[in-house]
Design a protein around this motif. Structure first.
Motif, PDB file in Angstrom:
ATOM      1  N   ASN A 141     -34.470 -94.752  97.612  1.00 31.14           N
ATOM      2  CA  ASN A 141     -34.926 -93.756  98.572  1.00 31.14           C
ATOM      3  C   ASN A 141     -34.660 -94.198 100.016  1.00 31.14           C
ATOM      4  O   ASN A 141     -34.135 -95.280 100.277  1.00 31.14           O
ATOM      5  CB  ASN A 141     -36.407 -93.458  98.358  1.00 31.14           C
ATOM      6  N   MET A 142     -35.076 -93.350 100.965  1.00 32.18           N
ATOM      7  CA  MET A 142     -34.736 -93.568 102.369  1.00 32.18           C
ATOM      8  C   MET A 142     -35.320 -94.852 102.943  1.00 32.18           C
ATOM      9  O   MET A 142     -34.699 -95.493 103.793  1.00 32.18           O
ATOM     10  CB  MET A 142     -35.199 -92.378 103.212  1.00 32.18           C
ATOM     11  N   THR A 143     -36.516 -95.248 102.517  1.00 34.92           N
ATOM     12  CA  THR A 143     -37.135 -96.460 103.067  1.00 34.92           C
ATOM     13  C   THR A 143     -36.257 -97.682 102.845  1.00 34.92           C
ATOM     14  O   THR A 143     -36.011 -98.474 103.765  1.00 34.92           O
ATOM     15  CB  THR A 143     -38.520 -96.695 102.439  1.00 34.92           C
ATOM     16  N   VAL A 144     -35.755 -97.832 101.633  1.00 33.67           N
ATOM     17  CA  VAL A 144     -34.883 -98.965 101.312  1.00 33.67           C
ATOM     18  C   VAL A 144     -33.577 -98.869 102.089  1.00 33.67           C
ATOM     19  O   VAL A 144     -33.081 -99.871 102.640  1.00 33.67           O
ATOM     20  CB  VAL A 144     -34.598 -99.023  99.800  1.00 33.67           C
ATOM     21  N   ARG A 145     -33.009 -97.672 102.181  1.00 37.28           N
ATOM     22  CA  ARG A 145     -31.736 -97.499 102.878  1.00 37.28           C
ATOM     23  C   ARG A 145     -31.872 -97.808 104.371  1.00 37.28           C
ATOM     24  O   ARG A 145     -30.969 -98.392 104.987  1.00 37.28           O
ATOM     25  CB  ARG A 145     -31.211 -96.077 102.654  1.00 37.28           C
ATOM     26  N   LYS A 146     -32.985 -97.400 104.966  1.00 38.29           N
ATOM     27  CA  LYS A 146     -33.208 -97.695 106.383  1.00 38.29           C
ATOM     28  C   LYS A 146     -33.348 -99.196 106.612  1.00 38.29           C
ATOM     29  O   LYS A 146     -32.812 -99.741 107.588  1.00 38.29           O
ATOM     30  CB  LYS A 146     -34.455 -96.962 106.878  1.00 38.29           C
ATOM     31  N   LYS A 147     -34.083 -99.865 105.722  1.00 38.59           N
ATOM     32  CA  LYS A 147     -34.265-101.306 105.869  1.00 38.59           C
ATOM     33  C   LYS A 147     -32.949-102.060 105.652  1.00 38.59           C
ATOM     34  O   LYS A 147     -32.680-103.079 106.308  1.00 38.59           O
ATOM     35  CB  LYS A 147     -35.350-101.807 104.903  1.00 38.59           C
ATOM     36  N   GLY A 205     -30.120-100.891 106.517  1.00 37.12           N
ATOM     37  CA  GLY A 205     -29.430-100.700 107.785  1.00 37.12           C
ATOM     38  C   GLY A 205     -29.922-101.662 108.858  1.00 37.12           C
ATOM     39  O   GLY A 205     -29.123-102.189 109.650  1.00 37.12           O
ATOM     40  N   LEU A 206     -31.224-101.910 108.898  1.00 35.12           N
ATOM     41  CA  LEU A 206     -31.771-102.839 109.880  1.00 35.12           C
ATOM     42  C   LEU A 206     -31.212-104.244 109.680  1.00 35.12           C
ATOM     43  O   LEU A 206     -30.990-104.987 110.643  1.00 35.12           O
ATOM     44  CB  LEU A 206     -33.308-102.863 109.788  1.00 35.12           C
ATOM     45  N   HIS A 207     -30.976-104.610 108.423  1.00 32.77           N
ATOM     46  CA  HIS A 207     -30.418-105.926 108.125  1.00 32.77           C
ATOM     47  C   HIS A 207     -28.913-105.983 108.370  1.00 32.77           C
ATOM     48  O   HIS A 207     -28.401-106.985 108.900  1.00 32.77           O
ATOM     49  CB  HIS A 207     -30.683-106.295 106.658  1.00 32.77           C
ATOM     50  N   LEU A 208     -28.192-104.923 107.983  1.00 32.67           N
ATOM     51  CA  LEU A 208     -26.732-104.989 107.920  1.00 32.67           C
ATOM     52  C   LEU A 208     -26.003-104.373 109.105  1.00 32.67           C
ATOM     53  O   LEU A 208     -24.855-104.730 109.378  1.00 32.67           O
ATOM     54  CB  LEU A 208     -26.244-104.313 106.633  1.00 32.67           C
ATOM     55  N   TRP A 263     -22.583-105.211 107.427  1.00 34.65           N
ATOM     56  CA  TRP A 263     -22.177-104.026 106.657  1.00 34.65           C
ATOM     57  C   TRP A 263     -20.670-104.007 106.373  1.00 34.65           C
ATOM     58  O   TRP A 263     -20.242-103.488 105.340  1.00 34.65           O
ATOM     59  CB  TRP A 263     -22.593-102.751 107.386  1.00 34.65           C
ATOM     60  N   MET A 264     -19.874-104.588 107.289  1.00 36.98           N
ATOM     61  CA  MET A 264     -18.427-104.592 107.066  1.00 36.98           C
ATOM     62  C   MET A 264     -18.046-105.471 105.874  1.00 36.98           C
ATOM     63  O   MET A 264     -17.140-105.139 105.105  1.00 36.98           O
ATOM     64  CB  MET A 264     -17.711-105.049 108.334  1.00 36.98           C
ATOM     65  N   SER A 265     -18.729-106.587 105.726  1.00 35.02           N
ATOM     66  CA  SER A 265     -18.480-107.457 104.567  1.00 35.02           C
ATOM     67  C   SER A 265     -18.879-106.755 103.273  1.00 35.02           C
ATOM     68  O   SER A 265     -18.191-106.858 102.255  1.00 35.02           O
ATOM     69  CB  SER A 265     -19.262-108.765 104.717  1.00 35.02           C
ATOM     70  N   VAL A 266     -20.005-106.035 103.330  1.00 32.02           N
ATOM     71  CA  VAL A 266     -20.464-105.288 102.165  1.00 32.02           C
ATOM     72  C   VAL A 266     -19.449-104.198 101.810  1.00 32.02           C
ATOM     73  O   VAL A 266     -19.106-103.995 100.646  1.00 32.02           O
ATOM     74  CB  VAL A 266     -21.851-104.672 102.429  1.00 32.02           C
ATOM     75  N   ASP A 272     -31.707-113.300 101.767  1.00 34.72           N
ATOM     76  CA  ASP A 272     -32.850-112.877 102.574  1.00 34.72           C
ATOM     77  C   ASP A 272     -33.117-111.383 102.418  1.00 34.72           C
ATOM     78  O   ASP A 272     -34.271-110.940 102.356  1.00 34.72           O
ATOM     79  CB  ASP A 272     -32.604-113.209 104.046  1.00 34.72           C
ATOM     80  N   ILE A 273     -32.038-110.592 102.343  1.00 30.42           N
ATOM     81  CA  ILE A 273     -32.189-109.141 102.180  1.00 30.42           C
ATOM     82  C   ILE A 273     -32.741-108.831 100.795  1.00 30.42           C
ATOM     83  O   ILE A 273     -33.657-107.998 100.643  1.00 30.42           O
ATOM     84  CB  ILE A 273     -30.842-108.428 102.390  1.00 30.42           C
TER      85      ILE A 273
END
Length: 286
Positions: free
Chosen positions: A17-23, A25-28, A38-41, A92-93
């Motif tokens: 859901n959105m909560t996980v996706r937002k978090k 984004g905060l990490h990546l 995010w580019m490596s991912v 960590d993520i």
């Protein structure tokens, strides 16, 4: 590298859901010189250099990356995502989000279980189209404890036209237009009756419907149902509910049931520059 539970490899990414996706984004989203971002991912997911470069200008590239990944391959699973993060040494993520991910997976499986246990037949049958009484749990961003997710437009398309749907997403969602489209393969959770979900979305969740017209569209039973259902909600197109779009030349006649509607034609070079602006304006109307 931490092991990923084998049962998570079968859980599609739409379970998150959105909560996980937002978090995520905060990490990546922040570009790191040391830790994988995010580019490596994206590279590990199989995106090309050019595709990754096109994501760089977005405010939340991680969100778009996840949405595109789950739309393009069946390998987009929760287990695969966790494996990629582990391979890139972003333990960590994984540790931070694992409780939230496990809860999303639990809810997703509960939805599938309820759908599987639902009766295949009901005592009363009439001529009306089926309606679902569920107010949430139909789409990937539904919050079971909040209001149902709503959209600016439902996109009616056949699978062979999915490339143009991707372009529509980029032009209408990821630009200043900031519209919210309902794309069945991307936004709808599996496990429930297609016709029930479709009628619920078109009638109650989406202000309008965009119909991607092509030769293949004319052969699609699903597109035929969706179009006729939307027309039944707005006889004579009084509310401008349905908008036909042509994006490539056709060899077959234009569908007669749509002949009275103004068409947004992408095939005409002289008007192509105004195409997305006109469509976005029509979808932005109250």
């Amino acid at each position: 590298m931490a092991e990923v539970d084998s049962d998570l490899w079968s859980v599609p990414l739409i379970a998150l859901n959105m909560t996980v996706r937002k978090k995520l984004g905060l990490h990546l989203n922040p570009v790191h010189t040391v830790a994988a971002d995010w580019m490596s991912v994206a590279d590990s997911m199989g995106f090309t250099f050019l595709e990754i470069k096109n994501y760089e200008g977005l405010r939340d590239p991680t969100r778009t990356l996840l949405e595109d990944w789950q739309a393009r391959t069946k390998e987009a699973t929760v287990g695969r995502l966790l494996s990629i993060l582990s391979e890139l040494e972003r333990k960590d993520i994984v540790e931070d989000l694992r409780p939230l991910i496990d809860e999303d997976v639990r809810r997703y499986r509960e939805l599938l279980k309820r759908s599987a246990e639902a009766p295949l037949q009901v005592p009363e049958v009439d001529s009306c189209l089926p309606r679902t009484s569920e107010k949430s749990g139909l789409t990937t961003k539904d919050d079971p404890e909040g209001a149902p997710e709503t959209f600016d437009a439902f996109i009616c398309y056949c699978q062979s036209d999915f490339g143009f749907v991707h372009e529509m997403i980029r032009e209408l969602e990821q630009t200043d237009h900031s519209l919210k489209l309902c794309v069945f393969d991307r936004d709808v959770l599996p496990g429930s009756c297609v016709w029930t979900i479709t009628s619920e979305l078109i009638e109650k969740r989406c202000k309008r419907m965009v119909v991607v017209i092509s030769d293949e569209y004319l052969e699609s039973d699903e597109c035929d149902f969706q179009t006729k259902f939307a027309l039944s909600l707005s006889p004579g197109a009084q509310s401008k509910r349905l908008i036909p779009v042509i994006y490539k030349p056709m060899t077959k006649p234009f569908p007669s049931i749509l002949r009275f509607l103004t068409v947004c034609d992408y095939t005409r070079p002289c008007t192509q520059a105004w195409f997305w602006t006109r469509l976005a304006k029509a979808l932005s109307l109250p």
